[in-house]
Design a protein around this motif. Structure first.
Motif, PDB file in Angstrom:
ATOM      1  N   GLU A   1       5.612  -2.587  -3.143  1.00 22.11           N
ATOM      2  CA  GLU A   1       6.772  -3.463  -2.961  1.00 22.11           C
ATOM      3  C   GLU A   1       6.606  -4.266  -1.674  1.00 22.11           C
ATOM      4  N   ARG A   2       7.366  -5.347  -1.590  1.00 23.36           N
ATOM      5  CA  ARG A   2       7.392  -6.164  -0.381  1.00 23.36           C
ATOM      6  C   ARG A   2       8.788  -6.096   0.213  1.00 23.36           C
ATOM      7  N   LEU A   3       8.841  -5.772   1.493  1.00 25.14           N
ATOM      8  CA  LEU A   3      10.111  -5.589   2.179  1.00 25.14           C
ATOM      9  C   LEU A   3      10.201  -6.553   3.352  1.00 25.14           C
ATOM     10  N   SER A   4      11.376  -7.129   3.555  1.00 22.60           N
ATOM     11  CA  SER A   4      11.603  -8.029   4.682  1.00 22.60           C
ATOM     12  C   SER A   4      12.734  -7.482   5.540  1.00 22.60           C
ATOM     13  N   GLY A   5      12.626  -7.684   6.849  1.00 22.50           N
ATOM     14  CA  GLY A   5      13.667  -7.225   7.748  1.00 22.50           C
ATOM     15  C   GLY A   5      13.220  -7.293   9.195  1.00 22.50           C
TER      16      GLY A   5
END
Length: 235
Positions: free
Chosen positions: A202-206
């Protein structure tokens, strides 16, 4: 120092060689290749391994296995220290990349060696850009020590890295990331910034909040939830 260096002119991959021959290798054996024809980094990306670079794999049989993920972070820090020792300022990109002026100069890949369901060893592979004039990795800015004005011989430079690594090895085996946490975090890039992490699934942004006591990246997501990430590619 508890290691033995074995040199090869060329190998498909030093990590693959160590995994294939693990039954015949001892703790602290180091396989070095002048070039690799099938070198790989994290997320199965190809690592271009031309002559002039330092490509090696360290085989370990730790007495305790609770802190295995931190071994690659220790090797990353050891590479960083070696680069700084020749007068070039270096930084770390979580989890296991070394940067100079924002460009990648080294990367580490850790892999487990299994016999059935039993862990029989740990493989730590590293590629360090030393004397190449240019290194091309798609989508990645790179540099080499030569481009930073430093010429380094491969084996003497490797021995410096191994000295830094084994100075802290036993303590990290026993106590984990806490042994190197302060220095590691001081050298981190992008801390406090908005980032994207590709974990492979998965790709997570933050927001990159911190690296915790276990060496995991702590990310505050856009919905204000917090995730701890063990491995991934950060951008």
């Amino acid at each position: 120092m508890p290691y033995a260096i074995h040199e090869f002119a060329s190998l498909p991959s030093t990590n693959a060689y160590v995994k294939e021959h693990a039954v015949d290798l001892s703790h602290g054996d180091v396989i070095v290749a002048g070039r690799q024809t099938e070198g790989k980094g994290r997320l199965d990306r190809r690592w271009l391994s031309t002559e002039g670079g330092l490509y090696f794999t360290l085989f370990l049989k730790p007495s305790h296995t609770a802190f295995l993920p931190n071994m690659s972070q220790l090797l990353c820090l050891a590479v960083c220290r070696a680069i700084e020792g020749v007068g070039v300022e270096a930084e770390l990109k979580w989890p296991n990349d070394v940067l100079v002026r924002g460009a990648k100069i080294a990367g580490i890949l850790g892999e487990a060696v299994l016999e059935g369901d039993r862990l029989s060893g740990l493989v730590l592979g590293a590629g360090v850009n030393l004397n190449q004039r240019e290194v091309k990795i798609a989508g990645v800015k790179t540099t080499t020590l030569a481009r930073e004005g430093v010429v380094a011989s491969e084996i003497p430079f490797l021995k410096i890295i191994l000295r830094h690594f084994f100075t802290a090895y036993d303590r990290v085996v026993e106590r984990g990331f806490s042994i190197i946490q302060r220095e590691y975090v001081q050298k981190l890039v992008l801390l406090g910034n908005e980032i994207c992490v590709d974990t492979g699934s998965e790709r997570l942004s933050g927001t990159f909040l911190r690296v915790n006591h276990a060496g995991r990246l702590v990310l505050c997501l856009e919905d204000a939830s917090v995730r701890e990430i063990s491995v991934g590619d950060m951008r």
